[in-house]
Scaffold this motif. Structure first.
Motif, PDB file in Angstrom:
ATOM      1  N   GLN A  70      58.405  40.553  52.750  1.00 26.87           N
ATOM      2  CA  GLN A  70      57.004  40.859  52.460  1.00 26.87           C
ATOM      3  C   GLN A  70      56.108  39.653  52.712  1.00 26.87           C
ATOM      4  O   GLN A  70      55.032  39.780  53.305  1.00 26.87           O
ATOM      5  N   GLU A  81      59.060  49.270  46.728  1.00 31.01           N
ATOM      6  CA  GLU A  81      58.661  48.275  47.729  1.00 31.01           C
ATOM      7  C   GLU A  81      59.641  48.164  48.890  1.00 31.01           C
ATOM      8  O   GLU A  81      59.293  47.653  49.949  1.00 31.01           O
ATOM      9  N   ALA A 116      59.261  49.873  52.886  1.00 30.37           N
ATOM     10  CA  ALA A 116      58.318  49.273  53.844  1.00 30.37           C
ATOM     11  C   ALA A 116      58.917  48.074  54.567  1.00 30.37           C
ATOM     12  O   ALA A 116      58.438  47.714  55.652  1.00 30.37           O
ATOM     13  N   VAL A 117      59.943  47.457  53.996  1.00 28.82           N
ATOM     14  CA  VAL A 117      60.551  46.271  54.620  1.00 28.82           C
ATOM     15  C   VAL A 117      62.030  46.498  54.898  1.00 28.82           C
ATOM     16  O   VAL A 117      62.800  45.542  55.020  1.00 28.82           O
ATOM     17  N   VAL A 129      63.555  41.581  49.868  1.00 32.48           N
ATOM     18  CA  VAL A 129      62.280  42.279  49.921  1.00 32.48           C
ATOM     19  C   VAL A 129      61.119  41.293  49.780  1.00 32.48           C
ATOM     20  O   VAL A 129      60.132  41.349  50.528  1.00 32.48           O
ATOM     21  N   ASP A 130      61.211  40.367  48.845  1.00 32.46           N
ATOM     22  CA  ASP A 130      60.135  39.391  48.628  1.00 32.46           C
ATOM     23  C   ASP A 130      59.931  38.521  49.859  1.00 32.46           C
ATOM     24  O   ASP A 130      58.789  38.274  50.281  1.00 32.46           O
ATOM     25  N   ARG A 157      57.017  36.243  60.860  1.00 37.48           N
ATOM     26  CA  ARG A 157      58.338  36.867  60.824  1.00 37.48           C
ATOM     27  C   ARG A 157      59.422  35.912  61.295  1.00 37.48           C
ATOM     28  O   ARG A 157      60.577  36.002  60.870  1.00 37.48           O
ATOM     29  N   ARG A 210      53.156  39.589  55.532  1.00 37.13           N
ATOM     30  CA  ARG A 210      51.763  39.351  55.149  1.00 37.13           C
ATOM     31  C   ARG A 210      51.213  38.084  55.764  1.00 37.13           C
ATOM     32  O   ARG A 210      50.022  38.010  56.086  1.00 37.13           O
TER      33      ARG A 210
END
Length: 622
Positions: free
Chosen positions: A497, A542, A545-546, A493-494, A505, A501
């Motif tokens: 994210q 969280e 969203a990912v 996840v980190d 990617r 941001r």
């Protein structure tokens, strides 16, 4: 946010000062009647607010007929005996004016707060030959003022409406006698066209003649005689009623959307909304009938002349008869809407793709692993007690915006205290079935499933998926395996994210699994310490969203030792149950729906077939 009301629905009023707005495509007259406990207008004709007449206390004077209106209401200034305010719309007289509401687009009534904010709206639909309609009513119940969407039309126009409230139309101010002169140019009586005849129901007042003409004293329930030759005021015989057109045959995919999947999804949601609103209308109509019967019975008891003897019996019988008539009408409308929804369900259900279909659908017999992720997935079925045979698929969009919590310890219908035998095993089986559906409706390799089962109590339920190679490698047993999987998913996840941001990617580390991730936690919170619980909460908040999603099997009572730490987690998950349970509410009228979990037909091999096909497709894609 404006709440859109349906006929019969009510809503509490947060203010005592408000405005009623009207929006229509043609000029309409607006009026109001103050009503007391007995259902009659307060003060007779003095309790009416009409254009060009002094209004009663608490109501402003309506303006002349116009396409838009704003009527100020001060509930605190109404007479103490006023328990209801009926707001009605009427068609004005004059050349070019429509002869019935059925010829107009549905007018809309708005409830506006003190600052002009819209709090509720009601489109007055379903009108035909009516020339006046009570759009909404403001009523006081148990000391609280509410608004109810009514939509009750009168073919006899305003005279019939006033008569129904105990007012002699001849003593009331004429609708538009002054105000309509400002809106419609006067026409000499000799050249004024006769109004279009409208058949009045038996017992309703007959049509009134134009101003300056002769009054028609004919009984409204009697067949009129042939008009005399040369009589300019003769009322022509009413035309034969036109039977209502049969509803259009339903068609699968008859909704907006870019793809057939999206159109079917939107059509199912439309059926869900239609059922919610038609049941709300039925319940509201029954509540209205009960409230009216109570008021009429109270009026019988309050009157010394009718309190005892034959007068009391007649009053009670009349109140019961009116109640039964109103309920029968509501039931007839409900049955008609339910029949149409059932016909639509029979067409839509066989057309649903595997992701949205029940396990008993023939579509699974031709199953092939998909090439694209599905638009939505089916979690079960929803029902209301008024239509137990009509099931509405419960669909949720993918990817999941909220995790799922399968309750293994309580039911909301009062059975939770007894904890039906085998409920935990049923919860594990339900989790395995939901996981299986999510796997088989994704492309091969498009979803990676991690199973956390520290105690091993869910091993039997997930054995088929494990043996087919559709689950990620099993982690170490106990708390060590929990920590390992949670740390790996938290790191994913980190990383994602930061890549999203930073717009990088492509900079994700090689070997990172880019497929959607589903974390299945069985028998929570067994094997979880405080650090693991914190990470699980982080993933629930969280992760979606990912591409990291959560399916939790738990009994909330077992997690009570964590106190309020887990409250945000429970609130963020969508609770479903392994047995039928009434705990889900719709977003429109907040009915409590009975959720029925999915199940595979007894003796069917459909589950083994689709799992095998998915496993072979996954091996071929490696």
């Amino acid at each position: 946010m404006t709440a859109e009301l349906v006929r019969g629905q009510n809503q509490a009023l947060p203010w005592t000062r408000l405005e009623i707005g009207v929006e229509a495509d043609r000029a309409l007259a607006l009026g109001a009647v103050l009503v007391g406990e007995a259902g009659h207008a307060l003060g007779g004709a003095d309790g009416i607010a009409l254009p060009g007449a002094p209004p009663p206390p608490g109501l402003a004077a309506p303006g002349p007929p116009a396409p838009t209106h704003r009527l100020a209401v001060d509930l605190g200034a109404l007479p103490a005996a006023a328990t209801r305010v009926d707001l009605f719309l009427a068609l004005p007289d004059g050349p070019g004016a429509p002869a019935r509401f059925g010829a107009l687009a549905a007018p809309r009534v708005l409830l506006l707060g003190p600052g002009g904010e819209e709090a509720a709206g009601f489109a007055v639909t379903g009108l035909a030959e009516e020339t006046a309609v009570v759009a909404v009513e403001l009523y006081r119940r148990n000391g609280v003022w509410k608004v109810r969407a009514v939509g009750q039309g009168y073919q006899g126009g305003v005279p019939a409406l006033l008569t129904d409230r105990g007012i002699d139309p001849e003593t009331a101010p004429r609708l538009g006698a002054t105000a309509q002169a400002d809106a419609v140019a006067p026409v000499p009586a000799a050249s004024r066209p006769d109004p279009e005849p409208v058949p009045a129901p038996t017992g309703a007042p007959g049509p009134t003649a134009p101003s300056g003409g002769r009054v028609d004293y004919t009984h409204p329930g009697r067949r009129p005689a042939a008009p005399a030759a040369g009589d300019p005021y003769a009322t022509p015989a009413p035309a034969a009623p036109v039977p209502p057109a049969a509803p259009a045959a339903p068609v699968a995919g008859d909704a907006s959307g870019w793809s057939m999947e999206e159109r079917l999804h939107n059509q199912v949601w439309g059926m869900f909304e239609d059922l919610a609103r038609t049941v709300a209308a039925y319940r509201g109509a029954v509540e209205f009938a009960e409230d009216r019967r109570e008021r009429e019975l109270d009026a019988v008891l309050d009157n010394p002349r009718t309190r005892t003897g034959q007068g009391a019996a007649d009053g009670r019988a009349a109140a019961s008869e009116r109640y039964e008539t109103l309920v029968a009408r509501a039931q007839e409308a409900l049955d008609r809407d339910l029949a149409q929804l059932a016909a639509e369900s029979r067409v839509v259900e066989p057309a649903l793709p595997p992701a949205m279909a029940g396990w008993d659908s023939p579509v699974w017999h031709a199953y092939r692993p998909p090439e694209q992720p599905p638009f939505a997935v089916r979690l079960g079925d929803l029902r209301l007690p008024e239509a137990p045979e009509l099931r509405i698929p419960m669909l949720v969009r993918l990817p999941l915006e909220r995790g799922l919590w399968i309750d293994a310890g309580r039911l909301s219908d009062g059975e939770g205290e007894s904890r039906p035998a085998g409920l935990r095993a049923l919860a594990a089986g339900s989790a395995a079935l939901h996981t299986t559906r999510l796997l088989v409706v994704h492309p091969p390799g498009g979803l990676t499933v991690h199973l956390l089962d520290p105690a091993g109590s869910g091993a039997a339920a997930f054995a088929g998926l494990r043996s087919a190679g559709l689950l990620a490698p099993a982690p170490p047993a106990g708390a060590a395996g929990v920590a390992e999987v949670l740390e790996r998913l938290t790191r994913r996840v980190d990383l994602v994210q930061m890549a999203v941001r930073g717009g990088a990617r492509d900079a994700l580390p090689p070997g990172l699994d880019t497929a959607e991730q589903l974390l299945v936690v069985h028998d929570f919170p067994h094997g979880f310490d405080d650090r693991a619980v914190t990470r699980l909460r982080y993933l629930a908040d969280e992760g979606p969203a990912v591409g990291v999603h959560l399916l939790l099997v738990a009994d909330r009572d077992d997690a009570a030792g964590y106190g309020p730490l887990l409250d945000p987690l429970w609130r963020g998950l969508l609770r479903i149950t392994p047995l039928p349970d009434g705990h889900l509410a719709d977003p429109w009228v907040h009915h409590l729906w009975t959720f029925t979990p999915p199940c595979v037909p007894t003796g069917s091999a459909v589950l083994e077939s689709v799992v095998g096909a998915t496993a072979r497709a996954r091996r071929g894609s490696l």
